[in-house]
Design an enzyme around this catalytic site. Structure first.
Site, mmCIF file in Angstrom:
data_model
loop_
_atom_site.group_PDB
_atom_site.id
_atom_site.type_symbol
_atom_site.label_atom_id
_atom_site.label_comp_id
_atom_site.label_asym_id
_atom_site.label_seq_id
_atom_site.Cartn_x
_atom_site.Cartn_y
_atom_site.Cartn_z
ATOM 1 N N ARG A 54 0.714 -1.225 -0.038
ATOM 2 C CA ARG A 54 0.084 0.189 0.011
ATOM 3 C C ARG A 54 0.803 1.319 0.009
ATOM 4 N NH1 ARG A 54 -2.072 -3.648 3.472
ATOM 5 N NH2 ARG A 54 -4.151 -4.431 2.949
ATOM 6 N N LYS A 79 -2.047 -1.429 8.104
ATOM 7 C CA LYS A 79 -3.454 -1.891 8.195
ATOM 8 C C LYS A 79 -3.663 -3.079 8.677
ATOM 9 C CE LYS A 79 -7.554 -2.172 5.138
ATOM 10 N NZ LYS A 79 -8.299 -2.009 3.975
ATOM 11 N N HIS A 95 -3.624 3.224 -5.822
ATOM 12 C CA HIS A 95 -3.914 1.936 -5.075
ATOM 13 C C HIS A 95 -4.111 0.883 -6.129
ATOM 14 C CE1 HIS A 95 -5.043 -0.359 -1.733
ATOM 15 N NE2 HIS A 95 -6.204 -0.665 -2.652
ATOM 16 N N ARG A 136 -1.491 -1.950 -6.668
ATOM 17 C CA ARG A 136 -1.236 -3.063 -5.849
ATOM 18 C C ARG A 136 -1.935 -4.273 -6.319
ATOM 19 N NH1 ARG A 136 -0.869 -5.062 -0.256
ATOM 20 N NH2 ARG A 136 -2.999 -5.784 0.622
ATOM 21 N N HIS A 162 -1.937 -11.353 2.616
ATOM 22 C CA HIS A 162 -3.406 -11.833 3.107
ATOM 23 C C HIS A 162 -2.931 -13.274 3.532
ATOM 24 C CE1 HIS A 162 -5.446 -9.174 -0.032
ATOM 25 N NE2 HIS A 162 -5.121 -8.684 1.007
ATOM 26 N N TYR A 179 0.601 -16.939 12.724
ATOM 27 C CA TYR A 179 0.935 -15.533 13.085
ATOM 28 C C TYR A 179 0.467 -15.218 14.429
ATOM 29 C CZ TYR A 179 0.980 -10.470 12.905
ATOM 30 O OH TYR A 179 1.103 -9.303 13.201
#
EC number: 2.7.7.-
Length: 357
Positions: free
Chosen positions: A212, A235, A308, A311, A333, A342
């Site tokens: 981004r 984000k 944007h 991306r 993602h 994670y």
């Protein structure tokens, strides 16, 4: 002189009548419209007295039962205060909290501050429809989603029994922004040549890393070590380690070469910087991209692509070149298994992107 009431009618309150078959009816003195009340005399009298009181008072005074029921009821605005506390306890990132705050302010403006249990589906639908009527279907969807969560939390704490928002329609919003092709990218890149060199470098960096614009502007030279560019997405919080050997074949752009050009263009702490070696804001980068796009002479269906869209272009090109899983990882993602890993590491580990052609 009016007709005397019969024995059956003598003790009835005003506006309550009994038919020959023993069925009670209440007649609205304002309109003459009748409402059936059944054959139970006690219930009919009680309801007629209550209706007379309501009509006589003109609803200027809250009834005793409403006062009793509402004594411990929390109002919408008071609950929104509590909801903001709940959000802060979820560990949500500051940027996301700001997004929530914006939607909560809109809810405060649009819905009345009355007991939470009294907020109706009709009121919520009317509020959402005002956004749709203004062509803001996307905003309607976001506010509806927030309201669903607001009442879900209220149910969890026992303030309401049902969610009035779930029965409302989800507004349909079309994605009007045009996609960008590789050829269009090249055309815009060439149109950017009269503009500051950092714009073309930012474009190359965006498409080769898939990140981004806000994360691009924050990239620092100190983020490079062990032959990887380390990025913590603002984000999502995803932590990526992108190999410097990464190349996007369709545009012949390599990460290593792009970084070398950035190093030659500026000695700033950030990888992308102005000619005065100052960090760039996402707004500035996006504005200059728009200038280059307009100068390219390209035409688009719907709204023209913004910075944007680089991306999305990156994801599509890598999907064709390496595969969908690689593209998703590069964009941050996570799959279910990666998300679980994670969570287990509490975000301390970097997701090391591997190129497997």
């Amino acid at each position: 002189m009016g007709r005397r009431r019969s024995h059956e009618r003598r003790d009835l309150p005003p506006n309550l009548y009994i038919r020959n078959n023993g069925y009670y009816c209440y007649r609205d003195p304002r309109t003459g419209k009748e409402f059936g009340l059944g054959r139970d005399r006690r219930i009919a009298i009680t309801e007629a007295i209550q209706a007379n009181i309501e009509l006589l008072s003109g609803n200027r005074r809250e009834s005793l039962i409403d006062r009793i029921k509402g004594a411990d009821a929390i109002t919408l605005h008071a609950w929104l205060d509590r909801y903001e506390t709940i959000l802060s306890e979820r560990g949500i990132r500051p940027k996301t909290l700001l997004d929530y705050a914006s939607k909560i302010r809109a809810i405060r403006r649009k819905l009345p501050d009355k007991p939470l249990a009294d907020i109706s589906t009709k009121e919520v639908a009317a509020m959402l429809n005002t956004y749709v009527a203004e062509g803001k279907s996307a905003s309607a969807k976001l506010i509806r989603s927030t309201l669903v969560d607001v009442f879900r939390e209220a149910i969890a704490e026992g303030h309401v029994a049902t969610n009035p928002v779930t029965a409302t329609r989800t507004a349909k919003s079309e994605v009007r922004r045009s996609r960008l092709t590789a050829n269009e990218y090249v055309a815009i890149y060439h149109a950017a040549e009269p503009l500051p060199i950092w714009l073309r470098l930012a474009m190359d960096l965006a498409v080769v890393t898939g990140q981004r614009v806000g994360d691009l502007c924050r990239m620092k030279w100190s983020d490079i070590n062990d032959n990887h560019l380390h990025i913590e997405q603002s984000k999502t919080g995803a932590k990526l380690a992108i190999p410097l050997t990464l190349t996007i074949d369709a545009l012949n752009i390599s990460l290593a070469d792009t970084l070398q050009q950035c190093r030659e263009a500026s000695s700033s702490e950030t990888i992308i910087a102005s000619k005065h070696h100052d960090p760039l804001s996402p707004k500035t980068v996006s504005k200059y991209f728009t200038k280059a796009r307009n100068a390219s002479g390209l035409s688009f269906d719907g709204n023209p692509p913004t910075f944007h869209e680089l991306r999305s272009l990156s994801a599509r090109l890598y999907r064709n070149q390496i595969g969908d899983k690689f593209a998703q990882r590069l964009l941050g993602h996570k799959s279910d298994s990666m998300a679980a890993r994670y969570r287990d590491s509490r975000g301390r580990e970097w997701d090391k992107i591997e190129i497997d052609k």
